[in-house]
Design a protein around this motif. Structure first.
Motif, mmCIF file in Angstrom:
data_model
loop_
_atom_site.group_PDB
_atom_site.id
_atom_site.type_symbol
_atom_site.label_atom_id
_atom_site.label_comp_id
_atom_site.label_asym_id
_atom_site.label_seq_id
_atom_site.Cartn_x
_atom_site.Cartn_y
_atom_site.Cartn_z
ATOM 1 N N LYS A 63 0.845 -1.197 0.000
ATOM 2 C CA LYS A 63 0.000 0.000 0.000
ATOM 3 C C LYS A 63 0.877 1.244 0.000
ATOM 4 C CE LYS A 63 -0.845 -0.444 5.016
ATOM 5 N NZ LYS A 63 -0.348 -1.823 5.254
ATOM 6 N N ALA A 64 0.243 2.402 -0.106
ATOM 7 C CA ALA A 64 1.002 3.642 -0.290
ATOM 8 C C ALA A 64 1.967 3.914 0.855
ATOM 9 C CB ALA A 64 0.040 4.816 -0.460
ATOM 10 N N SER A 65 1.586 3.558 2.068
ATOM 11 C CA SER A 65 2.439 3.837 3.221
ATOM 12 C C SER A 65 3.565 2.824 3.376
ATOM 13 C CB SER A 65 1.596 3.876 4.500
ATOM 14 O OG SER A 65 0.916 2.640 4.688
ATOM 15 N N THR A 66 3.448 1.674 2.740
ATOM 16 C CA THR A 66 4.483 0.642 2.794
ATOM 17 C C THR A 66 4.657 0.082 1.385
ATOM 18 O OG1 THR A 66 2.791 -0.976 3.427
ATOM 19 C CG2 THR A 66 4.107 0.001 5.202
ATOM 20 N N GLN A 67 5.211 0.895 0.513
ATOM 21 C CA GLN A 67 5.265 0.581 -0.904
ATOM 22 C C GLN A 67 6.222 -0.570 -1.224
ATOM 23 O OE1 GLN A 67 6.208 4.190 -3.041
ATOM 24 N NE2 GLN A 67 4.646 5.390 -1.962
ATOM 25 N N VAL A 141 -3.809 -3.482 -3.621
ATOM 26 C CA VAL A 141 -2.767 -2.568 -3.146
ATOM 27 C C VAL A 141 -2.960 -2.496 -1.644
ATOM 28 C CG1 VAL A 141 -1.802 -0.236 -3.309
ATOM 29 C CG2 VAL A 141 -2.859 -1.282 -5.305
ATOM 30 N N TYR A 171 7.144 0.843 -12.508
ATOM 31 C CA TYR A 171 5.952 1.645 -12.229
ATOM 32 C C TYR A 171 5.527 2.336 -13.523
ATOM 33 C CZ TYR A 171 2.766 4.294 -9.211
ATOM 34 O OH TYR A 171 1.644 4.815 -8.598
ATOM 35 N N ASP A 191 -2.902 5.357 -10.210
ATOM 36 C CA ASP A 191 -1.591 5.773 -9.698
ATOM 37 C C ASP A 191 -1.562 5.487 -8.195
ATOM 38 O OD1 ASP A 191 0.840 6.975 -9.242
ATOM 39 O OD2 ASP A 191 0.148 9.017 -9.627
ATOM 40 N N TYR A 193 0.590 4.915 -5.894
ATOM 41 C CA TYR A 193 1.551 5.579 -5.023
ATOM 42 C C TYR A 193 1.566 7.088 -5.233
ATOM 43 C CZ TYR A 193 3.286 0.841 -4.148
ATOM 44 O OH TYR A 193 3.402 -0.496 -3.805
ATOM 45 N N ASN A 194 0.576 7.572 -5.988
ATOM 46 C CA ASN A 194 0.401 9.008 -6.199
ATOM 47 C C ASN A 194 1.687 9.677 -6.689
ATOM 48 O OD1 ASN A 194 -1.307 11.267 -6.217
ATOM 49 N ND2 ASN A 194 -0.580 11.944 -4.207
ATOM 50 N N LYS A 195 2.344 9.043 -7.639
ATOM 51 C CA LYS A 195 3.598 9.585 -8.158
ATOM 52 C C LYS A 195 3.367 10.761 -9.112
ATOM 53 C CE LYS A 195 6.520 5.521 -7.619
ATOM 54 N NZ LYS A 195 7.502 6.221 -6.763
ATOM 55 N N LEU A 337 -6.239 3.052 -0.272
ATOM 56 C CA LEU A 337 -5.961 4.316 -0.950
ATOM 57 C C LEU A 337 -7.206 5.103 -1.284
ATOM 58 C CD1 LEU A 337 -3.307 2.931 -3.435
ATOM 59 C CD2 LEU A 337 -2.898 4.085 -1.296
#
Length: 338
Positions: A63-67, A141, A171, A191, A193-195, A337
């Motif tokens: 997930k976004a906090s633990t990519q 995710v 990615y 997206d 991981y909001n890159k 997310l």
């Protein structure tokens, strides 16, 4: 004015066409040996042998906090029937939530690693590709960093991949492919991981360049709509009215690399692959704090989370082909997310 560039096309599908409608990532797959590619936004793992795709599976990533960390790796040892050594951090979480503290989980239906664990990179990284005790969590995710497959797929992957094979976590939010009639198909992914780093200028340039070379017309509205609302479906940008299916196999239009040459790969018979195995003894202990999610109540399984540190306008209608492994119109798989 953008300078025209010739973009390489890599033919990467097995001759049976079993994966004909699965978009290929833009990656320079070597013509010799095995290559594992994991595309995070696509939620899919690809396994190539001598330049040919031989296996592909849906996956769950961090997930976004633990990519799941991007980069190049080697496939390490495989552990059959792993025992999960619960890290102290997870034990503290169990205690804080009032759950019974577990120091280890033996092989079996309650083990979040499933029946097999395949190391990804150096042991110190604590990364792996493994099965799951919650098959409904794939694709998604929601892990703490490891890559999760449904357990039958994890067993199949472990039996086929070779320890020492190259692996890459990439990615790519857009897959740009061409079919055997040179029509351009794209699939746009969320997206996670909001890159926000999609290079639309290069994407448009690549598509326009290919279309011009093959005297095709790109439906710009289709492209804009796809980019504006990722739907995880294949959309044809150049198809004439009435064409609804991919012609033959898809090949990656290498729009992010633009090497300017056609890459040719040999055919491979998957039945003749020499799959060297390096499986450690059964019940080997693996410390994991990266990978489980909230277990559905009806399954009566303690929610655990694994990581790994082993112990030792031409067309007027839009044509879409569903990509069946990723929900096309729901937020399933993105619960951490969305």
């Amino acid at each position: 004015m953008l300078k025209p560039i010739l973009y390489a096309v890599a033919t990467t599908l097995i001759s049976t066409g079993a994966y004909a409608a699965i978009p290929m990532p833009d990656y320079a797959v070597p013509s010799q040996g095995q290559q594992v590619i994991l595309n995070v936004p696509q939620l899919r793992l690809f396994l190539f042998q001598d330049g040919k795709l031989i296996k592909t599976y849906p996956i769950t990533v961090g997930k976004a906090s633990t990519q799941t960390p991007l980069g190049e790796y080697k496939i390490g040892a495989k552990v059959n029937k792993p025992t999960w050594s619960v890290p102290l951090s997870i034990q503290k979480e169990m205690a804080a939530s009032g759950k019974a503290v577990q120091k280890s989980v033996p092989p079996g239906p309650n083990n979040p690693l499933g029946p097999v664990f395949v190391r990804l990179g150096e042991p110190r990284l604590g990364l792996g590709i493994h099965g799951t005790n919650v098959p409904s969590s794939v694709p998604g995710v929601r892990s703490h960093g490891c890559v999760r497959l449904r357990s039958p797929n994890a067993l199949d992957f472990a039996a086929t991949v070779q320890s020492g094979a190259d692996a890459a976590v990439i990615y790519q939010q857009v897959s740009v492919n061409t079919d055997e009639q040179n029509d351009i198909w794209i699939a746009v992914y969320r997206d996670p991981y909001n890159k926000r780093n999609l290079n639309r200028k290069l994407l448009n340039q690549s598509i326009s360049s290919w279309a011009e070379q093959h005297q095709l017309r790109v439906d710009q509205q289709r492209l804009n709509n796809a980019l504006g609302k990722p739907a995880n479906t294949l959309i044809c940008l150049t198809c004439s009215t009435g064409k609804t299916k991919v012609s033959g196999n898809l090949s990656s239009l290498q729009w992010t690399s633009g090497k300017g040459e056609t890459v040719e790969f040999k055919n491979v018979n998957p039945d003749n692959i020499n799959s060297k195995q390096e499986i450690t003894p059964e019940s080997s202990s693996i410390e994991v704090d990266e990978d489980t999610d909230e277990t559905p109540k009806q399954q009566n399984i303690t929610p655990l989370h694994p990581t790994t540190t082993p112990a030792k306008k031409q067309p007027t209608s839009v044509k879409k082909v569903p990509i069946t492994t990723i929900p096309a119109s729901s937020d399933e798989g993105f619960d951490s997310l969305m």
